[in-house]
Design an enzyme around this catalytic site. Structure first.
Site, PDB file in Angstrom:
ATOM      1  N   CYS A  50       0.834  -1.188   0.000  1.00  0.00           N
ATOM      2  CA  CYS A  50       0.000   0.000   0.000  1.00  0.00           C
ATOM      3  C   CYS A  50       0.872   1.243   0.000  1.00  0.00           C
ATOM      4  CB  CYS A  50      -0.909   0.001   1.220  1.00  0.00           C
ATOM      5  SG  CYS A  50      -1.842  -1.534   1.422  1.00  0.00           S
ATOM      6  N   ARG A  68       1.459   1.359  -5.995  1.00  0.00           N
ATOM      7  CA  ARG A  68       1.567   0.444  -4.859  1.00  0.00           C
ATOM      8  C   ARG A  68       0.266  -0.284  -4.555  1.00  0.00           C
ATOM      9  NH1 ARG A  68       5.689   0.989  -0.953  1.00  0.00           N
ATOM     10  NH2 ARG A  68       7.371   2.375  -1.588  1.00  0.00           N
ATOM     11  N   TRP A 103      -3.517  -2.068  -1.566  1.00  0.00           N
ATOM     12  CA  TRP A 103      -3.479  -3.399  -2.168  1.00  0.00           C
ATOM     13  C   TRP A 103      -3.899  -4.351  -1.075  1.00  0.00           C
ATOM     14  CZ3 TRP A 103      -0.983  -8.123  -1.477  1.00  0.00           C
ATOM     15  CH2 TRP A 103      -1.054  -9.007  -2.559  1.00  0.00           C
ATOM     16  N   ASN A 151       0.930   0.306   5.759  1.00  0.00           N
ATOM     17  CA  ASN A 151       1.454  -0.544   4.696  1.00  0.00           C
ATOM     18  C   ASN A 151       2.172  -1.706   5.362  1.00  0.00           C
ATOM     19  OD1 ASN A 151       2.563  -1.646   2.344  1.00  0.00           O
ATOM     20  ND2 ASN A 151       4.352  -0.302   2.431  1.00  0.00           N
ATOM     21  N   GLY A 152       1.774  -2.933   5.029  1.00  0.00           N
ATOM     22  CA  GLY A 152       2.411  -4.101   5.618  1.00  0.00           C
ATOM     23  C   GLY A 152       1.393  -5.094   6.143  1.00  0.00           C
ATOM     24  N   GLU A 171      10.061 -13.994 -19.297  1.00  0.00           N
ATOM     25  CA  GLU A 171       9.554 -12.618 -19.269  1.00  0.00           C
ATOM     26  C   GLU A 171       8.356 -12.459 -20.193  1.00  0.00           C
ATOM     27  OE1 GLU A 171       9.365  -8.274 -18.971  1.00  0.00           O
ATOM     28  OE2 GLU A 171       9.777  -9.979 -17.647  1.00  0.00           O
ATOM     29  N   LYS A 228       4.572 -11.378 -18.909  1.00  0.00           N
ATOM     30  CA  LYS A 228       3.849 -10.194 -19.390  1.00  0.00           C
ATOM     31  C   LYS A 228       2.477 -10.569 -19.924  1.00  0.00           C
ATOM     32  CE  LYS A 228       6.591  -6.878 -18.403  1.00  0.00           C
ATOM     33  NZ  LYS A 228       7.167  -7.688 -17.301  1.00  0.00           N
ATOM     34  N   GLU A 235       0.366 -11.104 -16.871  1.00  0.00           N
ATOM     35  CA  GLU A 235       0.147  -9.907 -16.074  1.00  0.00           C
ATOM     36  C   GLU A 235      -0.892  -8.965 -16.681  1.00  0.00           C
ATOM     37  OE1 GLU A 235       4.100  -8.537 -13.703  1.00  0.00           O
ATOM     38  OE2 GLU A 235       4.216  -8.401 -15.871  1.00  0.00           O
ATOM     39  N   HIS A 243      10.122 -33.208 -22.650  1.00  0.00           N
ATOM     40  CA  HIS A 243      10.047 -33.928 -21.377  1.00  0.00           C
ATOM     41  C   HIS A 243       8.735 -33.635 -20.647  1.00  0.00           C
ATOM     42  CE1 HIS A 243      14.138 -35.375 -21.703  1.00  0.00           C
ATOM     43  NE2 HIS A 243      14.522 -34.153 -22.028  1.00  0.00           N
ATOM     44  N   LYS A 254       2.871  -2.694  -8.021  1.00  0.00           N
ATOM     45  CA  LYS A 254       4.223  -2.682  -8.557  1.00  0.00           C
ATOM     46  C   LYS A 254       5.278  -2.974  -7.493  1.00  0.00           C
ATOM     47  CE  LYS A 254       7.109  -0.086 -11.731  1.00  0.00           C
ATOM     48  NZ  LYS A 254       6.881  -1.049 -12.807  1.00  0.00           N
TER      49      LYS A 254
END
Length: 607
Positions: free
Chosen positions: A2, A27, A74, A98-99, A479, A483, A486, A502, A602
């Site tokens: 947050c 955040r 968040w 925040n936390g 990556e 993306k 996301e 495999h 983020k």
């Protein structure tokens, strides 16, 4: 994850807080809220969803008062509803956090037995109710807050205001960042310097266990034992101007188009223009003495570190380990003498990576951080820093910071290799020249909009996508898959190309596109053989290669994207841009929220 901000200002606090929250929205954007002191009383405005909803609420019903706190959330504990939105509190105190408070359940049960009435599902309200209970018992605000901090277990950055005390804010930090900003007869609290940048450049940072008493004229700092301590006031280098989209549709699109400049700026810092040799500014240790490297990161930073491991082993010829930060300290690896810990993070505030830093510190291992924020906790607590010169990155999905990380790690490999004598001058010159060619080649990738559009149209209708790559390009396959997950909400998986047979080959049919990262080079023929196996089973191959490689694979590919021919050493940097651009265009076609994808934030500042 947050974002929090506090203001003791000279004018209305709510507009100032709202502006700071806009800079912190990366955040979290599940909900938001502001509380101010109005005629000595606490008043709140809260809204579910993005910050625009809170702004609309404030436009309908203004919030007066020159002292206040704000929060963009968040969600961890409790659904992202208005009832669970911060600030939390009572008529006596209001708090933003925040936390995660790990012992919130036992504290809540204790406080409910004492008659405290909870109204939310959050762990944060436990702190507010604990402070309120202390106030009920006759403590002053400073005493009530100080006593509460000693009861908390977990990670937190806290800011609180008190009814009847318009000239007072109290903040605290443990495991989540908090900065104090000094203005002209006004003071600020914020999750980072970016939030405070337009308000002041004079910033002091709390250390873990610190708490601070802030008044209009300054701040006093106390450690976990309650002893008063001094914290240095620094001049922040974070720009105070507004961060705009520059005419692009999304911040992500703007940041994608900044790749050439960012890579160039990062190289400018790390390559001597006279000798054209790689420098390691700020390394603060002898690279010749490094015998092993332990790389740690989360998400895209982990993938950059994975490519870095390949470069370090190839060029410096020393062993390199790679760990996901959230597993690193629990794996508790023994750290041999001569090991350098390398942490990779965009924000420098990632909780799991900071925990890895503490583990390395405890083991006596020197720590080098590759970070984009020079004033972050990670940068301040490391032995050495190699900064990525990416500038502010607002879109939640990282793009330009990723290629800057790759660029720095490539330079680190060259620098260690030269110092250890495993990289000869002629080869060093070749690789440095190849790096210096990347910005121009990156610009060419960005111009190939027609191919990117065609590939995106194929991928947007897929339910599942496979990405394949070998060597350092396996990191780029990861990556690309990340993306697509996301920002496009498409299930995607990446595999080392040789591993496809495999197990993953069982997934391949005409409905599962296979995106191959296949530049020409020593591993091309092996990758091409794996792609032949996929094509034989009906796989719809989308090949990213240079002209030579594309010509060899065109017969079995449904689409080919031709990238500039570069030395295989630097190919991952270039191909990262291509997979990011493709994912961006898929997201645009699907109409998803490109800059703020669902469920993400983020800067991941909770474990």
């Amino acid at each position: 994850m947050c974002g929090i901000v506090g203001v003791i200002g000279n004018g209305p606090a709510a507009p100032v807080i709202l502006g700071a929250l806009q800079r912190l929205e990366y955040r979290g954007y599940d909900s938001a809220g502001i509380a101010t002191l109005v005629n000595g009383h606490i008043e709140r405005r809260r809204a579910e969803g993005k910050l625009a909803n809170l702004a609309a609420s404030l436009a309908r019903t203004a919030l007066a008062g020159s002292t206040g706190i704000g929060h963009t959330r968040w969600a961890t504990h409790g659904a992202p509803t208005e009832r669970n939105a911060h600030p939390h509190g009572t008529a006596r105190v209001s708090i933003v956090h925040n936390g995660i408070i790990e012992n919130h359940a036992e504290l809540r049960a204790e406080l409910e037995r004492e008659g405290q009435e909870f109204t939310s599902e959050t762990d944060t309200e436990t702190v507010a109710q604990l402070v309120d209970f202390n106030l009920r018992r006759g403590m002053t605000p400073i005493e009530a807050a100080g006593a509460a901090f000693g009861r908390l277990h977990g990670a937190y950055a806290l800011a609180m205001v008190f009814a009847g005390h318009p000239e007072l804010m109290i903040g605290a930090q443990f495991g989540a960042p908090l900065a104090v900003g000094y203005g002209q007869h006004e003071m600020f609290l914020g999750s980072d310097a970016l939030a405070l940048a337009p308000l002041t450049r004079r910033v002091a940072y709390l250390r873990d266990g610190d708490w601070t008493v802030v008044t209009r004229e300054g701040a006093a700092f106390f450690d976990a034992e309650g002893a008063e301590v001094t914290r240095e006031i620094r001049l922040s280098s974070v720009a105070g101007g507004g961060v705009g989209k520059g005419g692009y549709r999304h911040f992500m699109e703007k940041e994608l188009h900044e790749h050439p400049a960012v890579i160039g700026d990062t190289l400018h810092r790390m390559v001597d223009p006279a000798s054209r040799a790689v420098m390691l500014p700020g390394l603060a240790m002898d690279p010749a003495a490094i015998e092993r490297v332990s790389l740690v990161g989360c998400g895209g930073a982990y993938y950059a570190a994975l490519a870095g491991r390949g470069w370090i082993e190839e060029v410096a010829r020393i062993p390199a380990d790679i760990d996901v930060a959230s597993e690193f300290r629990y794996r508790a690896p023994p750290m041999a003498a001569g090991t350098l810990g390398v942490l990779v993070s965009q924000s420098g505030e990632t909780a799991d990576t900071l925990a890895a830093l503490k583990y390395l510190r405890h083991a006596g291992t020197p720590v080098l951080s590759v970070v984009n924020v020079a004033e972050s906790t990670m940068a301040r607590e490391s032995d050495a820093v190699l900064q990525t010169v990416a500038g502010p990155e607002i879109a939640v999905a990282s793009t330009k910071a990723f290629t800057a990380q790759l660029t720095v790690l490539a330079c680190l490999a060259l620098g260690i290799g030269r110092a250890r004598g495993t990289l000869h001058a002629a080869r060093e010159a070749e690789l440095t020249a190849a790096l210096l060619q990347v910005p121009a080649a990156a610009a060419l990738v960005l111009e190939d909009t027609a191919t990117i559009q065609r590939v995106a149209e194929r991928l947007m209708v897929a339910r599942d996508v496979l990405y394949l790559g070998r060597g350092t390009c396996f990191a780029i396959a990861l990556e690309g898959a990340l993306k697509l997950k996301e920002i496009c909400y498409i299930h995607a998986e990446a595999y080392a190309a040789g591993e496809m047979k495999h197990g993953p080959i069982a997934l391949i049919d005409r409905d599962v596109p296979v995106v191959a990262i296949a530049p020409s080079g020593p591993l091309f023929e092996k990758t091409a053989s794996n792609l032949q196996e996929a094509a034989a089973r009906g796989g719809q191959l989308i090949v990213l290669s240079d002209a030579e490689g594309a010509a060899k694979l065109r017969r079995i590919a449904v689409e080919t994207m031709v990238l500039p021919r570069v030395d295989p050493f630097v190919a991952p940097i270039l191909y990262a841009i291509a997979v990011q651009m493709i994912a961006y265009q898929v997201a645009v076609l699907k109409g998803t929220d490109v800059d703020q994808p669902r469920n993400l934030a983020k800067s991941v500042t909770v474990e």
